[in-house]
Each structure stands twice: as structure tokens, then as C-alpha cells.
Design a protein around this motif. Structure first.
Motif, PDB file in Angstrom:
ATOM      1  N   PRO A  81       6.451  -1.953 -11.638  1.00 45.86           N
ATOM      2  CA  PRO A  81       5.122  -1.942 -11.007  1.00 45.86           C
ATOM      3  C   PRO A  81       5.185  -1.960  -9.491  1.00 45.86           C
ATOM      4  N   TRP A  82       6.176  -2.667  -8.966  1.00 42.15           N
ATOM      5  CA  TRP A  82       6.308  -2.749  -7.511  1.00 42.15           C
ATOM      6  C   TRP A  82       6.792  -1.427  -6.926  1.00 42.15           C
ATOM      7  N   ILE A  83       7.663  -0.742  -7.638  1.00 43.01           N
ATOM      8  CA  ILE A  83       8.140   0.573  -7.173  1.00 43.01           C
ATOM      9  C   ILE A  83       7.008   1.591  -7.255  1.00 43.01           C
ATOM     10  N   LEU A  84       6.191   1.519  -8.308  1.00 44.50           N
ATOM     11  CA  LEU A  84       5.034   2.414  -8.393  1.00 44.50           C
ATOM     12  C   LEU A  84       4.049   2.138  -7.261  1.00 44.50           C
ATOM     13  N   MET A  85       3.876   0.868  -6.900  1.00 42.48           N
ATOM     14  CA  MET A  85       3.003   0.527  -5.787  1.00 42.48           C
ATOM     15  C   MET A  85       3.576   1.067  -4.479  1.00 42.48           C
ATOM     16  N   GLY A  86       4.879   0.951  -4.287  1.00 41.98           N
ATOM     17  CA  GLY A  86       5.518   1.509  -3.095  1.00 41.98           C
ATOM     18  C   GLY A  86       5.386   3.019  -3.038  1.00 41.98           C
ATOM     19  N   PHE A  87       5.511   3.676  -4.174  1.00 41.24           N
ATOM     20  CA  PHE A  87       5.347   5.128  -4.225  1.00 41.24           C
ATOM     21  C   PHE A  87       3.907   5.516  -3.896  1.00 41.24           C
ATOM     22  N   SER A  88       2.961   4.728  -4.382  1.00 38.74           N
ATOM     23  CA  SER A  88       1.553   4.959  -4.067  1.00 38.74           C
ATOM     24  C   SER A  88       1.309   4.810  -2.565  1.00 38.74           C
ATOM     25  N   LEU A  89       1.925   3.806  -1.982  1.00 40.12           N
ATOM     26  CA  LEU A  89       1.816   3.593  -0.536  1.00 40.12           C
ATOM     27  C   LEU A  89       2.455   4.744   0.230  1.00 40.12           C
ATOM     28  N   LEU A  90       3.581   5.223  -0.255  1.00 41.12           N
ATOM     29  CA  LEU A  90       4.277   6.352   0.367  1.00 41.12           C
ATOM     30  C   LEU A  90       3.421   7.618   0.345  1.00 41.12           C
TER      31      LEU A  90
END
Length: 177
Positions: A81-90
Motif C-alpha cells: 500500500p505504501w509503494i502504491l501511495m508513492g507511485f500515486s504521488l509520483l
């Protein structure tokens, strides 16, 4: 949609196997929390938050599963979930929706799994009995026998050869008919 389908299916077939009413209750509880929190932060579309919530719950119950993100990053499931959030931020999207899904998933996971396993803890989320009546099948009674043995007519039903046990003799019987 693919994430929602995939993780919903994995939860249903894994952690909630045989617990359909609890699975539906998780949906209702999570949707209620996401909607209430979404009103306070003025979010209209809550589907992404629901998806991230499902991913978060799945990742908490499967902590040792190795994940691969676009073939570049290898990590264990709790980080998904945290990596998906980082990807969303990216990608330039707001992470508020992702944080909402993670928060609701964390609340559900804590109330369902963490708190009841603490010393003196008890299960606070209890599936309503109406959902159990609607979605769960009745428990099998080991003493229930629908047909008493004397109803079988005195024949030794089911004492023949096992399926495929006759070899060529069974084939000859079939072709001689």
C-alpha cells in the motif's frame, strides 16, 4: 478495478474462506468508515480508497508474500500500500485518498486481528447475526443421518470395485453391452 478484483478475490478465497458473512461485514464496515471520513475531507469518489483498503488488509494478513513492482522493485506484501501511495504521488495525484484507504484498512485490521489477540483483548467487531443467516451455510450436524441404514433395501450398496480398479475387465464389460 483490477486491483479491487484481485485483492478482493484473494481475501475471499484465503482469509475469509468459509466466512462469507464476515467478508460482507468487512465491506459494510469499511464502506461506512470511508464514507464518513470522505465527508470530512470532501472526497467524492471513494473507489480508490476502498481498493487501497482491500490491498492493506490483504497485505497485513499475508506479510511474507514477496511482491514485484514493474520488475524494478522487490518487497514484501506489507509495503505494497505504501509503494502504491508513492507511485500515486509520483504520478502527481493526491495521496489523501490513499491515506484514507490505509487508515480505514488499519482500523479494521486492528479491531479484527490485533486488539483481540492482546492480553485481555476482545473482539470488538462482531458480524451481525442477520448477515450470518443470509450468507453463511448452516453448520453440518455430524449426527444427522437422512436415510437410516434399513432403508437401503438390504443391498450392499457401495461395496463394489473402486472406480478404475477393474482395468481391462471394465472395458470389456462396457464394450460387450
Amino acid at each position: 478495478m483490477i486491483f479491487l478484483y484481485r485483492y478482493c478475490r484473494m481475501l475471499e478465497e484465503g482469509s475469509f474462506q468459509g466466512w462469507t458473512a464476515d467478508f460482507v461485514f468487512m465491506f459494510f464496515f469499511s464502506c461506512l468508515l470511508i464514507t464518513i471520513f470522505g465527508l470530512f475531507i470532501n472526497l467524492v469518489f471513494l473507489g480508490q480508497a476502498f481498493t487501497i483498503m482491500m490491498v492493506y488488509i490483504w497485505s497485513c494478513w499475508n506479510p511474507f508474500v514477496c511482491m514485484n513492482f514493474f520488475g524494478l522493485l522487490i518487497f514484501q506484501a506489507p509495503f505494497l500500500p505504501w509503494i502504491l501511495m508513492g507511485f500515486s504521488l509520483l504520478l502527481g495525484n493526491s495521496i489523501i485518498v490513499d491515506l484514507l484507504g490505509i487508515a480505514v484498512g488499519h482500523i479494521y485490521f486492528s479491531l479484527e486481528d490485533v486488539f483481540p489477540n492482546q492480553p485481555g483483548g476482545e473482539r470488538l467487531l462482531k458480524t451481525p447475526s442477520i448477515l450470518k443467516v443470509i450468507f453463511d451455510s448452516p453448520e453440518d450436524d455430524p449426527n444427522y443421518n437422512p436415510l437410516p441404514e434399513e432403508w437401503a433395501g438390504g443391498f450392499a450398496w457401495g461395496e463394489g470395485q473402486r472406480r478404475g480398479g477393474g482395468g481391462l475387465n471394465n472395458l470389456n464389460l462396457v464394450f460387450n453391452l
